[in-house]
Design a protein around this motif. Structure first.
Motif, PDB file in Angstrom:
ATOM      1  N   GLU A 138       0.836  -1.203   0.000  1.00  0.00           N
ATOM      2  CA  GLU A 138       0.000   0.000   0.000  1.00  0.00           C
ATOM      3  C   GLU A 138       0.874   1.258   0.000  1.00  0.00           C
ATOM      4  OE1 GLU A 138      -3.689   1.952   2.586  1.00  0.00           O
ATOM      5  OE2 GLU A 138      -2.620   0.159   3.289  1.00  0.00           O
ATOM      6  N   GLY A 139       0.650   2.115  -0.982  1.00  0.00           N
ATOM      7  CA  GLY A 139       1.387   3.361  -1.088  1.00  0.00           C
ATOM      8  C   GLY A 139       2.789   3.219  -1.657  1.00  0.00           C
ATOM      9  N   LYS A 140       3.137   2.061  -2.202  1.00  0.00           N
ATOM     10  CA  LYS A 140       4.485   1.830  -2.729  1.00  0.00           C
ATOM     11  C   LYS A 140       4.409   1.562  -4.228  1.00  0.00           C
ATOM     12  CE  LYS A 140       5.711  -0.209   1.702  1.00  0.00           C
ATOM     13  NZ  LYS A 140       5.999  -1.448   2.443  1.00  0.00           N
ATOM     14  N   TYR A 141       5.320   2.128  -4.976  1.00  0.00           N
ATOM     15  CA  TYR A 141       5.410   1.945  -6.430  1.00  0.00           C
ATOM     16  C   TYR A 141       4.079   2.283  -7.103  1.00  0.00           C
ATOM     17  CZ  TYR A 141       9.756  -0.510  -5.453  1.00  0.00           C
ATOM     18  OH  TYR A 141      11.021  -0.834  -5.030  1.00  0.00           O
ATOM     19  N   THR A 142       3.597   3.471  -6.857  1.00  0.00           N
ATOM     20  CA  THR A 142       2.317   3.916  -7.437  1.00  0.00           C
ATOM     21  C   THR A 142       2.509   4.902  -8.575  1.00  0.00           C
ATOM     22  OG1 THR A 142       2.182   5.662  -5.765  1.00  0.00           O
ATOM     23  CG2 THR A 142       1.096   3.584  -5.261  1.00  0.00           C
ATOM     24  N   GLN A 185      -8.305  -9.241  -3.070  1.00  0.00           N
ATOM     25  CA  GLN A 185      -8.250  -7.804  -3.356  1.00  0.00           C
ATOM     26  C   GLN A 185      -7.408  -7.516  -4.600  1.00  0.00           C
ATOM     27  OE1 GLN A 185      -7.088  -5.488   0.053  1.00  0.00           O
ATOM     28  NE2 GLN A 185      -8.328  -6.707   1.484  1.00  0.00           N
ATOM     29  N   VAL A 186      -6.479  -8.417  -4.929  1.00  0.00           N
ATOM     30  CA  VAL A 186      -5.660  -8.246  -6.132  1.00  0.00           C
ATOM     31  C   VAL A 186      -6.444  -8.665  -7.368  1.00  0.00           C
ATOM     32  CG1 VAL A 186      -3.548  -8.994  -7.296  1.00  0.00           C
ATOM     33  CG2 VAL A 186      -3.531  -8.571  -4.827  1.00  0.00           C
ATOM     34  N   PHE A 187      -7.159  -9.773  -7.282  1.00  0.00           N
ATOM     35  CA  PHE A 187      -7.910 -10.302  -8.425  1.00  0.00           C
ATOM     36  C   PHE A 187      -9.338  -9.763  -8.382  1.00  0.00           C
ATOM     37  CE2 PHE A 187      -4.338 -13.057  -8.474  1.00  0.00           C
ATOM     38  CZ  PHE A 187      -4.214 -13.518  -9.777  1.00  0.00           C
ATOM     39  N   GLN A 188      -9.466  -8.505  -8.812  1.00  0.00           N
ATOM     40  CA  GLN A 188     -10.774  -7.868  -8.903  1.00  0.00           C
ATOM     41  C   GLN A 188     -11.220  -7.867 -10.355  1.00  0.00           C
ATOM     42  OE1 GLN A 188     -12.886  -6.513  -6.431  1.00  0.00           O
ATOM     43  NE2 GLN A 188     -11.500  -7.636  -5.067  1.00  0.00           N
ATOM     44  N   GLY A 189     -12.483  -8.223 -10.577  1.00  0.00           N
ATOM     45  CA  GLY A 189     -13.007  -8.284 -11.939  1.00  0.00           C
ATOM     46  C   GLY A 189     -13.399  -6.926 -12.463  1.00  0.00           C
ATOM     47  N   GLY A 190     -13.809  -6.910 -13.740  1.00  0.00           N
ATOM     48  CA  GLY A 190     -14.240  -5.667 -14.373  1.00  0.00           C
ATOM     49  C   GLY A 190     -13.082  -4.909 -14.971  1.00  0.00           C
ATOM     50  N   LYS A 191     -13.400  -3.992 -15.873  1.00  0.00           N
ATOM     51  CA  LYS A 191     -12.381  -3.189 -16.537  1.00  0.00           C
ATOM     52  C   LYS A 191     -11.997  -2.007 -15.661  1.00  0.00           C
ATOM     53  CE  LYS A 191     -13.859  -4.282 -21.251  1.00  0.00           C
ATOM     54  NZ  LYS A 191     -14.321  -3.716 -22.540  1.00  0.00           N
ATOM     55  N   LYS A 192     -10.720  -1.629 -15.770  1.00  0.00           N
ATOM     56  CA  LYS A 192     -10.233  -0.485 -15.009  1.00  0.00           C
ATOM     57  C   LYS A 192     -10.783   0.820 -15.591  1.00  0.00           C
ATOM     58  CE  LYS A 192      -5.877  -2.493 -13.446  1.00  0.00           C
ATOM     59  NZ  LYS A 192      -4.400  -2.336 -13.451  1.00  0.00           N
ATOM     60  N   LYS A 193     -11.209   1.676 -14.710  1.00  0.00           N
ATOM     61  CA  LYS A 193     -11.709   2.985 -15.134  1.00  0.00           C
ATOM     62  C   LYS A 193     -10.552   3.978 -15.191  1.00  0.00           C
ATOM     63  CE  LYS A 193     -16.238   2.263 -13.031  1.00  0.00           C
ATOM     64  NZ  LYS A 193     -17.218   2.774 -12.040  1.00  0.00           N
ATOM     65  N   LYS A 194     -10.654   4.906 -16.124  1.00  0.00           N
ATOM     66  CA  LYS A 194      -9.633   5.935 -16.238  1.00  0.00           C
ATOM     67  C   LYS A 194      -9.661   6.820 -15.003  1.00  0.00           C
ATOM     68  CE  LYS A 194      -9.401   6.189 -21.272  1.00  0.00           C
ATOM     69  NZ  LYS A 194      -9.511   7.070 -22.461  1.00  0.00           N
ATOM     70  N   GLY A 195      -8.461   7.115 -14.526  1.00  0.00           N
ATOM     71  CA  GLY A 195      -8.374   7.940 -13.327  1.00  0.00           C
ATOM     72  C   GLY A 195      -8.750   7.197 -12.076  1.00  0.00           C
ATOM     73  N   GLY A 196      -8.672   5.844 -12.111  1.00  0.00           N
ATOM     74  CA  GLY A 196      -9.000   5.047 -10.941  1.00  0.00           C
ATOM     75  C   GLY A 196      -7.946   5.180  -9.856  1.00  0.00           C
ATOM     76  N   ASP A 197      -8.147   4.414  -8.788  1.00  0.00           N
ATOM     77  CA  ASP A 197      -7.253   4.477  -7.645  1.00  0.00           C
ATOM     78  C   ASP A 197      -5.901   3.871  -8.031  1.00  0.00           C
ATOM     79  OD1 ASP A 197      -6.097   4.685  -5.222  1.00  0.00           O
ATOM     80  OD2 ASP A 197      -7.382   3.232  -4.195  1.00  0.00           O
ATOM     81  N   ALA A 198      -4.835   4.696  -8.004  1.00  0.00           N
ATOM     82  CA  ALA A 198      -3.492   4.215  -8.364  1.00  0.00           C
ATOM     83  C   ALA A 198      -2.890   3.367  -7.252  1.00  0.00           C
ATOM     84  CB  ALA A 198      -2.573   5.397  -8.667  1.00  0.00           C
ATOM     85  N   ASN A 199      -3.511   3.385  -6.068  1.00  0.00           N
ATOM     86  CA  ASN A 199      -2.998   2.625  -4.936  1.00  0.00           C
ATOM     87  C   ASN A 199      -3.750   1.315  -4.741  1.00  0.00           C
ATOM     88  OD1 ASN A 199      -1.273   2.242  -2.768  1.00  0.00           O
ATOM     89  ND2 ASN A 199      -2.688   3.201  -1.307  1.00  0.00           N
ATOM     90  N   ALA A 200      -4.669   0.998  -5.629  1.00  0.00           N
ATOM     91  CA  ALA A 200      -5.483  -0.216  -5.484  1.00  0.00           C
ATOM     92  C   ALA A 200      -4.606  -1.456  -5.611  1.00  0.00           C
ATOM     93  CB  ALA A 200      -6.585  -0.242  -6.535  1.00  0.00           C
ATOM     94  N   PRO A 201      -4.826  -2.509  -4.802  1.00  0.00           N
ATOM     95  CA  PRO A 201      -4.017  -3.730  -4.912  1.00  0.00           C
ATOM     96  C   PRO A 201      -4.150  -4.417  -6.267  1.00  0.00           C
ATOM     97  CG  PRO A 201      -5.238  -3.686  -2.834  1.00  0.00           C
ATOM     98  CD  PRO A 201      -5.769  -2.559  -3.673  1.00  0.00           C
ATOM     99  N   SER A 202      -5.279  -4.189  -6.952  1.00  0.00           N
ATOM    100  CA  SER A 202      -5.495  -4.860  -8.235  1.00  0.00           C
ATOM    101  C   SER A 202      -4.569  -4.344  -9.332  1.00  0.00           C
ATOM    102  CB  SER A 202      -6.953  -4.682  -8.669  1.00  0.00           C
ATOM    103  OG  SER A 202      -7.272  -3.309  -8.783  1.00  0.00           O
TER     104      SER A 202
END
Length: 839
Positions: free
Chosen positions: A614-618, A650-667
């Motif tokens: 969390e918060g690393k390499y974002t 939390q890493v394997f979340q379905g659905g397409k990534k939205k533009k401007g999404g959370d850059a810190n998300a584990p997925s």
């Protein structure tokens, strides 16, 4: 035990191995004789169990024997036995009652053979950690991690990967806490007052009785009465002690109570004995290594010139015969490598003459014929049958042929050798000289080959000058086409120039860490005695595997291929796991299994859990790719390695990534993580750097938004770590109490009741309950106040519990992710083509 004990055990193992080789050839021999023998589940299960028994004995011999040359031979047989067990496990999976299910129930086979469940219990080879090279490699990695932890002033204590939250901690405000304290204090004061009143009234009654009886009682009679009462009380106490002792002895005889003798002393004695033998092994190995060097120098000095002369003569005679051959028109060989190529052509020509269908070629086919001749001179009727046998893994397997060669070597070298006077178990000088001879010959062969290439080039120059022909102008060589650069599996490939710089970076980020060591045998649980019935294909859903099944699968599919490269290259591809998914309720032991795998193999541990990264390499698009690439190349350099991802849902979340999404998300690491798993090679392509295992752990794989298809395709092995059944809960309660120094007496504490009321609770919940109740003060009070079942009920109710709804969700997820749903689905019905209308 003495040297002769392990010597006799080794002899017994080799005799049993000879019998197993004969059994291995039975299907092929039956087919040759025109009889029908189709091997099935029972046949492979018997072979699997017998090889496991042989493996356990061989592992003991290799661990305890002192003789260095014997240990070397035993290690070769041990590795071949491991490979054969894995091949048989693949056959058991194919013939399983639930086809292609990785968990195989052998309880019915063990019942027929009248064997204990411990027979199929795996023991990880101890040379994985105790071997000289492995031990030094593990120590170097630990020193490197400790160094960088000290540089960054980080704690050196190993991490146990457990949830730091206390389940018994209750969040209270200051006012609530003060109100509870005041209430308890008022209650305590009233209890003290009531106690004082009771004491006052008792003393007053006693004084009244003493005044009434004063002067009326005869002192002699009172003394006799007192003595009678004391004698009766003492006799009752003596009788009670005698009956308690008789009951304890009977319980111990029936196996209902542990023996009085402390097992700790026995274990300490065994540990000291093993350490002493290990020291003897090290001394013997040092002496053997010095002897090998001396023999190498002696051979080079005394025999080197003779060997070199023989090799030169052989090659010069070949050049002479090549020139005298009329087919070659008195020409010299174009390249000296043709000297070795002719050995590859001759066996092919011989097989072309002997074979009937032309399928068998080269040295492999010749080796097969030699082994068949060794079995009484019998051969297959045609090449097709031998190919079928090879595909089935019966008879003419490459490992079985290795057994034949190893048994032959044992018979020639050790079977009739008298070692009664070799008290120090020193090496055999003649065998050491024979083992060094190929090394000297290989070195001299390389020198002779270089010399012969020069001689051949000089002969060609002299021959061309004698003909005096004008040399043709050499054609200009074509420019080679530039090869296409390989496709990058990760956006960060090529961005890191110095791989050594990644280690301190990952240590600082707490991704590369030390974990608390534990063994797979610490994952406690009972054997499933009705496993075959419970896992019958008649049932739609499969129950969770037992602890023994989990341990066996992890050792066979994960530990063995991860620890040794040669096992990884020869084991069946489907049994070499690159990734492992563990799912089950909280506290079931998923993180413990990850730590056990790393401990048993001496692997480096990387933690990519969401709370760690969390918060690393974002930064930008390459942040997650850089993280995964750094971890992967470090894992390659420090192999064997375990890359652990807790809460992988939390890493394997379905659905397409939205533009401007959370850059810190584990997925964000999902795509690069899947690519990294695919980079790990198996079977004959594997190298030292491919000893990497990805482990994902989750307690909510069925949560909303989880990409279950991604979990299914990304992880090779999936294990449902459920809550323990009744038998395992009895074992867990007993072992956890013994860890606090409390010996459980079934007559005083009903463990069966605790096992019943703890159904649905995980092993972690039971351990937290025992730790909560059995404090140091409570253990000291056991003599005056024995344990009661009621003491454990309250703390147990405050720990994590697996509800029936959650169990159903786990069952459905397991049914889907293991492929059971696809295998049980009926095949699609093909619609018949519609007929055209006639005119």
């Amino acid at each position: 035990m003495s040297h002769s004990t392990y010597q006799s055990k080794w002899v017994e193992c080799m005799q049993e191995l000879m019998e197993q080789v004969q059994i291995e050839y039975l299907p092929a021999e039956a087919r040759e004789n025109g009889q029908y023998f189709e091997p099935g589940f029972q046949h492979f299960a018997l072979l699997y169990i017998k090889y496991l028994q042989i493996y356990r004995k061989l592992e003991d011999c290799h661990d305890q024997m002192v003789h260095p040359q014997k240990r070397g031979n035993i290690k070769k047989v041990l590795k071949s036995t491991i490979i054969r067990i894995l091949e048989l496990k693949q056959q058991l999976i194919d013939f399983n009652l639930r086809p292609m299910n990785r968990f195989v129930a052998l309880d019915e086979v063990l019942t027929d053979l009248k064997l204990n469940p411990e027979t199929v219990e795996w023991k990880v080879p101890r040379y994985f950690l105790d071997g000289k090279e492995c031990r030094e490699e593990i120590e170097d990695k630990q020193h490197k991690i400790d160094h960088w932890l000290g540089v960054f002033s980080m704690p050196l204590d190993p991490d146990n990967l457990m949830d730091k939250k206390d389940p018994f901690e209750v969040g209270l405000t200051t006012d609530q806490a003060v109100a509870i304290i005041q209430k308890n204090e008022r209650g305590r004061m009233n209890i003290v007052k009531a106690d004082h009143r009771c004491t006052f009234f008792k003393s007053s009654r006693k004084d009244d009785r003493s005044k009434k009886t004063e002067g009326a009682e005869d002192p002699m009679e009172s003394q006799v009465l007192a003595a009678t009462r004391i004698a009766a009380h003492w006799k009752r106490k003596v009788d009670r002690r005698r009956f308690v002792k008789m009951r304890e002895e009977e319980f111990e005889f029936l196996g209902m109570a542990p023996p009085k003798k402390d097992k700790g002393d026995i274990i300490d004695d065994m540990t000291k004995h093993r350490d002493r033998r290990k020291k003897m092994q090290e001394d013997a190995d040092d002496v053997f290594e010095k002897a090998l060097k001396e023999q190498l120098e002696w051979l080079q000095k005394k025999k080197g010139q003779d060997i070199k002369a023989e090799l030169l003569e052989e090659r010069r005679q070949w050049i002479l015969s090549y020139c005298q051959n009329p087919e070659q028109d008195k020409k010299f060989p174009e390249k000296f490598d043709e000297f070795y190529q002719r050995f590859d052509k001759e066996p092919e020509d011989e097989e072309g003459e002997k074979g009937k269908d032309g399928k068998a070629k080269g040295k492999d086919a010749k080796a097969k014929d030699d082994k068949a001749k060794g079995k009484g001179g019998k051969k297959g009727k045609d090449g097709g049958e031998e190919d079928d046998t090879l595909e089935a893994g019966v008879g003419y397997s490459a490992v079985v042929q290795q057994f034949v060669e190893q048994i032959k070597q044992y018979t020639e070298q050790w079977e009739n050798k008298d070692e009664s006077n070799n008290f120090d178990q020193r090496h055999d000088l003649e065998l050491a000289r024979k083992s060094v001879y190929p090394i000297v010959e290989a070195e001299l062969r390389a020198l002779v080959d270089d010399q012969m290439r020069e001689e051949l080039a000089n002969l060609k120059i002299l021959f061309n000058e004698s003909k005096k022909k004008k040399p043709k102008k050499p054609k200009k060589p074509k420019k080679p086409k530039k090869p296409k650069p390989p496709k990058k599996w990760c956006a960060a490939v090529g961005t890191i120039t110095n791989r050594e710089d990644c280690v301190p970076d990952l240590v600082e980020q707490a991704i590369l860490k030390k974990v608390q060591p534990c063994k797979l045998e610490d994952f406690l649980g009972e054997y499933h005695f009705l496993g075959a019935m419970q896992r019958s294909p008649q049932h739609t859903f499969c129950p969770p595997p037992s602890a023994q099944m989990i341990r066996s699968l992890i050792i066979e599919h994960c530990v063995l291929p991860l620890a040794q490269t040669d096992i990884r290259q020869k084991a069946p591809k489907l049994l070499t796991a690159r990734s492992l998914l563990l799912y089950g309720p909280k506290g079931s032991g998923k993180s413990m299994l990850a730590r056990a795998i790393a401990t048993e193999t001496g692997a480096t541990f990387f933690d990519l859990s969401p709370h760690v990264i969390e918060g690393k390499y974002t930064q930008g698009k390459t942040g997650s790719a850089t993280l995964i690439y750094k971890v992967f190349i470090c894992a390659q350099d420090m192999a064997p390695s375990v890359i652990y991802i807790d809460q992988v849902d939390q890493v394997f979340q379905g659905g397409k990534k939205k533009k401007g999404g959370d850059a810190n998300a584990p997925s964000r690491i999902k795509k690069d993580l899947q690519a990294a798993i695919n980079q790990v090679k198996r079977f004959d392509e594997a190298t030292e750097q491919d000893r990497i295992l990805f482990i994902g752990s989750t307690s909510k794989p069925f949560a909303e938004g989880v990409d279950q298809d991604g979990l299914k395709t990304s992880f090779d092995e999936k294990i449902w770590v459920g809550f323990p059944e009744y038998g395992s809960r009895v074992v867990l309660w007993t072992k956890f109490m013994q860890a606090h120094g409390v010996t459980v007496d079934p007559a005083k504490l009903n463990i069966s009741t605790l096992a019943r009321v703890s159904e649905g609770y995980s092993a972690g919940s039971i351990k937290q309950t025992v730790d909560r109740v059995l404090t140091a003060r409570r253990v000291q009070q056991l003599k005056n106040r024995p344990l009661k079942v009621q003491e454990f009920i309250g703390p147990l109710s405050r720990t994590a519990f697996c509800w029936s709804e959650e169990l159903d969700k786990f069952q459905k997820f397991d049914h889907f992710v293991t492929g059971e749903e696809e295998r049980q689905a009926p095949p699609p019905v093909q619609e018949a083509p519609k007929k055209g209308k006639g005119k």
